[in-house]
Design a protein around this motif. Structure first.
Motif, PDB file in Angstrom:
ATOM      1  N   SER A 268       0.811  -1.218   0.000  1.00  0.00           N
ATOM      2  CA  SER A 268       0.000   0.000   0.000  1.00  0.00           C
ATOM      3  C   SER A 268       0.844   1.268   0.000  1.00  0.00           C
ATOM      4  N   GLY A 269       0.354   2.264  -0.729  1.00  0.00           N
ATOM      5  CA  GLY A 269       1.021   3.557  -0.821  1.00  0.00           C
ATOM      6  C   GLY A 269       2.124   3.624  -1.846  1.00  0.00           C
ATOM      7  N   LYS A 270       2.335   2.556  -2.622  1.00  0.00           N
ATOM      8  CA  LYS A 270       3.433   2.507  -3.596  1.00  0.00           C
ATOM      9  C   LYS A 270       2.878   2.493  -5.016  1.00  0.00           C
ATOM     10  N   ASP A 271       3.397   3.380  -5.868  1.00  0.00           N
ATOM     11  CA  ASP A 271       2.997   3.368  -7.265  1.00  0.00           C
ATOM     12  C   ASP A 271       3.594   2.147  -7.961  1.00  0.00           C
ATOM     13  N   PRO A 272       3.098   1.780  -9.155  1.00  0.00           N
ATOM     14  CA  PRO A 272       3.506   0.505  -9.762  1.00  0.00           C
ATOM     15  C   PRO A 272       4.919   0.442 -10.316  1.00  0.00           C
ATOM     16  N   VAL A 275       8.459  -2.352  -7.638  1.00  0.00           N
ATOM     17  CA  VAL A 275       8.208  -3.769  -7.919  1.00  0.00           C
ATOM     18  C   VAL A 275       7.759  -4.547  -6.692  1.00  0.00           C
ATOM     19  N   ASP A 276       7.976  -4.003  -5.484  1.00  0.00           N
ATOM     20  CA  ASP A 276       7.386  -4.620  -4.297  1.00  0.00           C
ATOM     21  C   ASP A 276       5.923  -4.930  -4.543  1.00  0.00           C
ATOM     22  N   ARG A 277       5.261  -4.014  -5.220  1.00  0.00           N
ATOM     23  CA  ARG A 277       3.836  -4.165  -5.481  1.00  0.00           C
ATOM     24  C   ARG A 277       3.566  -4.785  -6.856  1.00  0.00           C
ATOM     25  N   SER A 278       4.037  -4.137  -7.908  1.00  0.00           N
ATOM     26  CA  SER A 278       3.662  -4.550  -9.259  1.00  0.00           C
ATOM     27  C   SER A 278       4.187  -5.932  -9.616  1.00  0.00           C
ATOM     28  N   ALA A 279       5.400  -6.275  -9.201  1.00  0.00           N
ATOM     29  CA  ALA A 279       5.935  -7.596  -9.518  1.00  0.00           C
ATOM     30  C   ALA A 279       5.259  -8.686  -8.679  1.00  0.00           C
ATOM     31  N   ALA A 280       4.778  -8.334  -7.492  1.00  0.00           N
ATOM     32  CA  ALA A 280       3.987  -9.288  -6.712  1.00  0.00           C
ATOM     33  C   ALA A 280       2.664  -9.576  -7.419  1.00  0.00           C
ATOM     34  N   TYR A 281       2.077  -8.538  -8.009  1.00  0.00           N
ATOM     35  CA  TYR A 281       0.859  -8.736  -8.789  1.00  0.00           C
ATOM     36  C   TYR A 281       1.143  -9.588 -10.027  1.00  0.00           C
ATOM     37  N   MET A 282       2.249  -9.314 -10.708  1.00  0.00           N
ATOM     38  CA  MET A 282       2.610 -10.107 -11.875  1.00  0.00           C
ATOM     39  C   MET A 282       2.894 -11.561 -11.490  1.00  0.00           C
ATOM     40  N   SER A 283       3.548 -11.770 -10.364  1.00  0.00           N
ATOM     41  CA  SER A 283       3.821 -13.138  -9.908  1.00  0.00           C
ATOM     42  C   SER A 283       2.528 -13.905  -9.668  1.00  0.00           C
ATOM     43  N   ARG A 284       1.551 -13.256  -9.088  1.00  0.00           N
ATOM     44  CA  ARG A 284       0.244 -13.890  -8.880  1.00  0.00           C
ATOM     45  C   ARG A 284      -0.421 -14.193 -10.226  1.00  0.00           C
ATOM     46  N   TYR A 285      -0.369 -13.254 -11.154  1.00  0.00           N
ATOM     47  CA  TYR A 285      -0.940 -13.422 -12.496  1.00  0.00           C
ATOM     48  C   TYR A 285      -0.329 -14.636 -13.189  1.00  0.00           C
ATOM     49  N   ARG A 335       9.288 -16.802 -19.138  1.00  0.00           N
ATOM     50  CA  ARG A 335      10.058 -15.790 -19.882  1.00  0.00           C
ATOM     51  C   ARG A 335       9.472 -15.553 -21.269  1.00  0.00           C
ATOM     52  N   GLN A 336       8.953 -16.592 -21.895  1.00  0.00           N
ATOM     53  CA  GLN A 336       8.435 -16.479 -23.258  1.00  0.00           C
ATOM     54  C   GLN A 336       7.066 -15.803 -23.326  1.00  0.00           C
ATOM     55  N   ASN A 337       6.308 -15.832 -22.236  1.00  0.00           N
ATOM     56  CA  ASN A 337       4.898 -15.428 -22.325  1.00  0.00           C
ATOM     57  C   ASN A 337       4.483 -14.266 -21.423  1.00  0.00           C
ATOM     58  N   PHE A 338       5.405 -13.762 -20.606  1.00  0.00           N
ATOM     59  CA  PHE A 338       5.049 -12.665 -19.710  1.00  0.00           C
ATOM     60  C   PHE A 338       6.099 -11.565 -19.778  1.00  0.00           C
ATOM     61  N   GLN A 339       5.634 -10.317 -19.779  1.00  0.00           N
ATOM     62  CA  GLN A 339       6.531  -9.163 -19.719  1.00  0.00           C
ATOM     63  C   GLN A 339       6.869  -8.897 -18.255  1.00  0.00           C
ATOM     64  N   LEU A 340       8.137  -8.944 -17.911  1.00  0.00           N
ATOM     65  CA  LEU A 340       8.543  -8.908 -16.512  1.00  0.00           C
ATOM     66  C   LEU A 340       9.293  -7.648 -16.123  1.00  0.00           C
ATOM     67  N   ASN A 341       9.517  -6.714 -17.061  1.00  0.00           N
ATOM     68  CA  ASN A 341      10.103  -5.427 -16.685  1.00  0.00           C
ATOM     69  C   ASN A 341       8.992  -4.501 -16.202  1.00  0.00           C
ATOM     70  N   PRO A 342       9.315  -3.465 -15.404  1.00  0.00           N
ATOM     71  CA  PRO A 342       8.260  -2.623 -14.826  1.00  0.00           C
ATOM     72  C   PRO A 342       7.290  -2.038 -15.846  1.00  0.00           C
ATOM     73  N   ARG A 343       7.798  -1.536 -16.954  1.00  0.00           N
ATOM     74  CA  ARG A 343       6.896  -0.966 -17.951  1.00  0.00           C
ATOM     75  C   ARG A 343       5.983  -2.032 -18.544  1.00  0.00           C
ATOM     76  N   GLY A 344       6.527  -3.217 -18.794  1.00  0.00           N
ATOM     77  CA  GLY A 344       5.710  -4.303 -19.325  1.00  0.00           C
ATOM     78  C   GLY A 344       4.658  -4.770 -18.346  1.00  0.00           C
ATOM     79  N   ILE A 345       5.011  -4.830 -17.066  1.00  0.00           N
ATOM     80  CA  ILE A 345       4.045  -5.216 -16.032  1.00  0.00           C
ATOM     81  C   ILE A 345       2.920  -4.190 -15.951  1.00  0.00           C
ATOM     82  N   ILE A 346       3.295  -2.917 -15.925  1.00  0.00           N
ATOM     83  CA  ILE A 346       2.294  -1.844 -15.822  1.00  0.00           C
ATOM     84  C   ILE A 346       1.341  -1.887 -17.004  1.00  0.00           C
ATOM     85  N   LYS A 347       1.879  -2.112 -18.213  1.00  0.00           N
ATOM     86  CA  LYS A 347       1.044  -2.174 -19.411  1.00  0.00           C
ATOM     87  C   LYS A 347       0.155  -3.412 -19.400  1.00  0.00           C
ATOM     88  N   THR A 348       0.726  -4.569 -19.102  1.00  0.00           N
ATOM     89  CA  THR A 348      -0.027  -5.826 -19.116  1.00  0.00           C
ATOM     90  C   THR A 348      -1.196  -5.792 -18.143  1.00  0.00           C
TER      91      THR A 348
END
Length: 390
Positions: A268-272, A275-285, A335-348
């Motif tokens: 909470s309180g962190k913009d995407p 990665v504490d937040r956004s990469a945790a969301y991507m990991s769940r996805y 690696r082949q099917n998910f964008q794992l850099n911050p910009r890719g996570i935010i877009k996805t």
């Protein structure tokens, strides 16, 4: 037969820590909503609350103006602290704003697409529930949400905003079978106390079990299920009157209830870009789509990052022996099917939306609502196809 017990807890919207999480995420939502240049907004906001006082601090870079006082009082009111009888209310509490701008040393690495910090993040999914979540945390979250619902709908008019739950599940050979025990801690007014003034009445206790617990737990409870309701006897003094609160102190409540590891940071309180937040969301996805694709019965993903660098330093997968392909092949599939850099996570995941206050209570995962884009199952077909080729 191997039998074991596992317990998870949750806290409701009026718990002091969750109040702080919601205000910190409320600030983030306002910045995203008001700033036209959302990609360049940076928010790292934390909140502290105690009796009669709330402090909002952190580092924010934005062209928007957020009226912290007005926003915080609105959220406190919406949570339910609307009367002095709760020991804390939106009209009379003092609010101090200590926010300042983000360090330019951090910005120079983040603005070019790098991660906002170093760290490790975990995602998990399993087939225990329709939500692909562990059953104990799913039930604990639903119980505090039910407490909020019956309070807001005036079904139980004596309830206050603060509450907690805890559920212990009995497992047989790794499969959930029944609820062994339930803990309900419900803030209340004095009208349900017995003559001694030290205990709630047996009628109120039964009412809390019948109205809150049983509609959620249903056929998972039996005659041996144990209930612990306001176990000290009463729970009149709650919220910030009884306990300080801070953003980011309920990280296990926010994720998987202790079933798997948690990374080093709160959400909470962190913009995407954080990665504490956004990469945790991507990991769940990632984990949820892989499990839904039938590649494993349960699966944990770990990602790691370093500040200023876009790609993850490592990817680790554990299927606990349930995977249909090897863990190393799963890493390749990811690696082949998910964008794992911050910009890719935010877009996805479409993370530059004012969606975050809703995530700050009742859990960040296992919720099929439009704000929770990391819960979508849009990769299942392609993962099935790709897995068959590896």
């Amino acid at each position: 037969m191997h039998k074991h017990f596992f317990t998870s807890e949750s806290v409701g919207e009026g718990h002091p820590d969750k109040l702080c999480d919601q205000i910190s995420d409320g600030v983030l939502d306002e910045v995203i909503r008001l700033d036209e240049n959302k990609e360049m907004c940076r928010v790292a906001c934390e909140t502290y609350v105690t009796m009669g006082l709330l402090i909002v601090g952190g580092e924010i870079t934005t062209n928007a103006y957020v009226d912290i006082q007005k926003m915080a009082r609105r959220i406190i009111k919406e949570i339910g602290y609307t009367h002095p009888k709760y020991g804390f209310d939106y009209e009379t509490c003092a609010i101090i704003n200590t926010i300042h701008s983000q360090s330019p040393d951090i910005a120079q690495g983040v603005n070019v697409g790098g991660a906002g910090d170093q760290g490790i993040m975990f995602g998990y999914a399993c087939r225990e529930t329709p939500e692909y979540m562990p059953l104990p945390i799913t039930l604990a979250q639903k119980l505090v949400k039910r407490m909020s619902q019956v309070r807001r709908d005036n079904v139980l008019k004596y309830l206050g905003p603060d509450c907690k739950s805890q559920v212990t599940i009995e497992y047989h050979n790794g499969k959930p079978r029944r609820v062994d025990s339930v803990v309900l801690a419900c803030q209340h007014t004095d009208e349900i106390l017995d003559r001694t003034g030290r205990q709630i009445t047996s009628k109120a206790r039964k009412e809390l079990i019948d109205v809150i617990a049983k509609p959620i737990l249903k056929d998972l409870v039996d005659r041996k299920t144990k209930y612990y309701v306001n176990q000290t006897g009463k729970f009149i003094i709650g919220g910030p009157q009884s306990d300080t609160g801070m953003t980011g102190r309920k990280i296990i409540v926010d994720t998987y209830g202790g079933t798997v590891a948690h990374g080093g940071g709160a959400f909470s309180g962190k913009d995407p870009t954080k990665v504490d937040r956004s990469a945790a969301y991507m990991s769940r996805y990632i984990a949820k789509n892989l499990v839904a694709a039938g590649i494993a019965e349960k699966l944990m993903v770990q990602l790691s990052y370093v500040i200023g660098y876009a790609d993850p330093l490592s990817i680790y997968v554990d299927t606990y022996g349930t995977g249909k392909i090897s863990d190393s092949k799963l890493v390749k599939l990811i690696r082949q099917n998910f964008q794992l850099n911050p910009r890719g996570i935010i877009k996805t995941l479409d993370l530059l939306r004012p969606i975050y206050r809703k995530t700050a209570v009742f859990g960040h995962f296992g919720r099929n609502e439009q704000e929770f884009s990391w819960e979508k199952l849009d990769k299942v077909s392609i993962l099935k196809r790709e897995a068959s080729r590896i």
